[in-house]
Design a protein around this motif. Sequence first.
Motif, mmCIF file in Angstrom:
data_model
loop_
_atom_site.group_PDB
_atom_site.id
_atom_site.type_symbol
_atom_site.label_atom_id
_atom_site.label_comp_id
_atom_site.label_asym_id
_atom_site.label_seq_id
_atom_site.Cartn_x
_atom_site.Cartn_y
_atom_site.Cartn_z
ATOM 1 N N GLU A 50 -7.958 1.505 1.939
ATOM 2 C CA GLU A 50 -9.343 1.064 1.846
ATOM 3 C C GLU A 50 -9.574 0.275 0.552
ATOM 4 N N ALA A 51 -8.987 0.776 -0.550
ATOM 5 C CA ALA A 51 -9.120 0.070 -1.822
ATOM 6 C C ALA A 51 -8.441 -1.296 -1.774
ATOM 7 N N ALA A 52 -7.302 -1.379 -1.090
ATOM 8 C CA ALA A 52 -6.572 -2.651 -0.996
ATOM 9 C C ALA A 52 -7.359 -3.675 -0.188
ATOM 10 N N ASP A 104 -6.886 6.218 1.420
ATOM 11 C CA ASP A 104 -7.736 5.853 0.287
ATOM 12 C C ASP A 104 -7.251 4.575 -0.385
ATOM 13 N N LEU A 105 -5.930 4.444 -0.504
ATOM 14 C CA LEU A 105 -5.385 3.232 -1.121
ATOM 15 C C LEU A 105 -5.464 2.033 -0.173
ATOM 16 N N VAL A 151 0.876 -1.178 0.000
ATOM 17 C CA VAL A 151 0.000 0.000 0.000
ATOM 18 C C VAL A 151 0.908 1.221 0.000
ATOM 19 N N PRO A 152 0.889 2.015 -1.063
ATOM 20 C CA PRO A 152 1.840 3.136 -1.177
ATOM 21 C C PRO A 152 1.680 4.170 -0.071
ATOM 22 N N CYS A 153 2.791 4.835 0.221
ATOM 23 C CA CYS A 153 2.846 5.893 1.225
ATOM 24 C C CYS A 153 3.150 7.227 0.550
ATOM 25 N N ASP A 154 2.756 8.317 1.212
ATOM 26 C CA ASP A 154 3.164 9.648 0.772
ATOM 27 C C ASP A 154 3.940 10.309 1.910
ATOM 28 N N ARG A 173 -1.360 5.851 2.657
ATOM 29 C CA ARG A 173 -2.519 6.597 2.155
ATOM 30 C C ARG A 173 -3.822 5.866 2.501
#
Length: 477
Positions: free
Chosen positions: A236-238, A233-234, A223-226, A231
């Motif tokens: 939740e999508a994952a 939103d990502l 799950v990518p980080c900023d 993140r």
Amino acid sequence: MHERSSVAELAESLKAELNRYSPGGKLPSSRALVERYRVSPVTVTRALAQLAAEGLVVTRPGAGAFRAEPRATPVAGDTSWQELALSADTATELVPRAVDASGVLATLATPPPGVIEFNGGYLHHSLQPERALAAALARAGRRPGAWGRPPTDGLPELREWFAREIGGSVTAAEVLITAGGQSAITTALRALAPPGTPVLVESPTYPGMLAVARAAGLRPVPVPCDADGVRPDLLEAAFRATGARVFVCQPLFQNPTGTALPPARRKEIVRIARAAGAFVVEDDFARRLVHEDAGPLPATLAAEDPDGVVVHVCSLTKPTSPNLRVGALAARGPVLERLRAIQVVDSFFVPRPLQEAALELVGSPAWHRHLRAVSHELRNRREVMTGAVALHLPEFALPRIPSGGYQLWLRLPDALPEASLLATALRTGVAVAPGRPYFCAEPPAGHIRLSFAGVAGPTEIAEGVRRLRTAVDELAV
């Protein structure tokens, strides 16, 4: 001369002279060795013990030390059958178990002499509370019952201390003592995710956790980080896309990026996991590695979670010594019984003398003095390293200057191959940790991690960055 080096030198001298004695022949007495080498009786005793451990001498109480009989030459067997046996184990597995320790070994390996260690994951021995640890261990050994069998969950007083440190409404009854953070993570993943299932992880993240997940037959999903961490939103999508029931994160001073989740995002992550019917494994490894200028720290995720979503992992190892492998798992609800069962099956219990020593350490005035000293020193070292990187490696991107932890995470220029830089840097006298093992999928770019905690001090930090510049210049030719 330092006692440790005296023992090593005497042991080498005695090894060099062993050929003067036939197998079974008696070595000079301890008194004779003391007089000949002008060392203390303790040094002689330890040097002989080292040779005995290596199988070179045999010591007999009251008789002295004797040259050991030569060991039989090992017989070379045929182990080729194992290749078929091991591959057959994974033939029916949806996600074959892969034990890849390369990412962990990159931070545990000791470089050759003269090489500056920017690859380490522990405090340099000059930052470790060696005197306080020695005193704590001595006091612990004298405690009544110190060598008796401890409760399988851990000493009640130590569980209570960890519960207070975790905060919120966490109680001692919800804490299990573990053999360090790595052991706790292993237990948590085995308890929460059956083999073959996905587990969500930050990207990038700690290679030791990825290795544990893969060895358990789990499928890490990044799950990518900023700049503020993972993140939501990502995440939740994952959860929706994979059906995962576990997310592993380091909310505070994440390894390797150094990010700390802001308050709103922390609450959002727990909410998202709760809605997905999933657990969050909170690896709180760096809370006691806060820098002097960090300001107030946020509470743990576990402290603000009444519903048992968070399984908390923490340890005393990072802020003390790699040898004080004492940590804790905290959880509430039915999952606690599963964690307890796996821990007992795997290791029975953490040795009581080590738990007693940990109690002695954290209960002494030296503990808070040590934490203040480490906080001050880590800030100074971070400033020296960031300044040196800005001066000598301006083309390297440094997205974040952390206010806790022990490392900088640098993105390499696109034209600079990561593997080539690592090899060239080692030849120029500096070891760095590769970025590739921190990603469970293809990395977006080349990275390196530089530790400023595992070296002797600011002078060595500055010299190490200069050597890294030399390596970069060599590759540019």
